[in-house]
Design an enzyme around this catalytic site. Structure first.
Site, PDB file in Angstrom:
ATOM      1  N   SER A  11       0.816  -1.298   0.231  1.00 20.13           N
ATOM      2  CA  SER A  11      -0.051   0.145  -0.045  1.00 20.13           C
ATOM      3  C   SER A  11       0.957   1.239  -0.110  1.00 20.13           C
ATOM      4  CB  SER A  11      -1.000  -0.039   1.311  1.00 20.13           C
ATOM      5  OG  SER A  11      -1.590   1.221   1.470  1.00 20.13           O
ATOM      6  N   HIS A  12       0.084   2.185  -0.508  1.00 19.29           N
ATOM      7  CA  HIS A  12       1.089   3.725  -0.363  1.00 19.29           C
ATOM      8  C   HIS A  12       0.851   4.180   1.050  1.00 19.29           C
ATOM      9  CE1 HIS A  12       0.035   3.528  -4.697  1.00 19.29           C
ATOM     10  NE2 HIS A  12       0.887   4.732  -4.731  1.00 19.29           N
ATOM     11  N   SER A  13       0.213   3.569   2.067  1.00 21.55           N
ATOM     12  CA  SER A  13       0.239   4.156   3.351  1.00 21.55           C
ATOM     13  C   SER A  13       0.523   2.765   4.211  1.00 21.55           C
ATOM     14  CB  SER A  13      -1.284   4.407   3.548  1.00 21.55           C
ATOM     15  OG  SER A  13      -1.620   4.615   4.968  1.00 21.55           O
ATOM     16  N   SER A  73       1.105   3.287  -8.342  1.00 20.75           N
ATOM     17  CA  SER A  73       2.576   2.811  -8.117  1.00 20.75           C
ATOM     18  C   SER A  73       2.779   1.413  -7.133  1.00 20.75           C
ATOM     19  CB  SER A  73       3.215   4.221  -7.832  1.00 20.75           C
ATOM     20  OG  SER A  73       3.021   4.230  -6.311  1.00 20.75           O
TER      21      SER A  73
END
Length: 130
Positions: A11-13, A73
């Site tokens: 995840s981006h987070s 991404s």
């Protein structure tokens, strides 16, 4: 006992990946190696090639690994890692992040092989909420 398929959450987070991992632990994934690879190496929003590669190694207990990215991404990063280190027993899965992870963990915990875990994660896309 046979080791289960591993699951990597990309995840981006940091918080999103860690939160989903915690939720999966609460529904019984203690027998399934679930590793979160959220954010950048500095803890910022984004993705990290190094964190994804390390997470795959940690989740790999010899029965295959699925890599479940959230979006954008994270998909590109996961695919780049596997492109650089291709293996037939590791797959990036196109599935809903939460629902796919839950289906994958339940299937892996019940002894499903890599193909069954992949199918369960992908099929979660078609389960209506109501």
């Amino acid at each position: 006992m046979t080791k289960s398929v591993g699951i990597v959450l990309v995840s981006h987070s940091v918080d999103l990946a860690a939160g989903l991992k915690a939720m999966l632990a609460q529904i019984g994934s203690d027998t399934v190696p679930v590793v979160a690879a959220g954010g950048t190496s500095e803890g910022e929003v984004g993705t990290s090639y190094e964190l994804v590669a390390k997470a795959i190694d940690q989740a790999d207990h010899g029965n295959g690994v699925i890599v479940l990215p959230d979006l954008g991404s994270s998909v590109l990063t996961a695919r780049t890692v596997l492109g650089d280190h291709p293996r037939a027993d590791i797959a990036v899965i196109d599935a809903p992040f939460v629902e796919g992870a839950v289906a994958a963990v339940v299937t892996a915990a019940s002894g499903g092989d890599l193909d069954a875990v992949i199918a369960a994660a992908q099929e979660a896309r078609h389960v209506p909420k109501f």
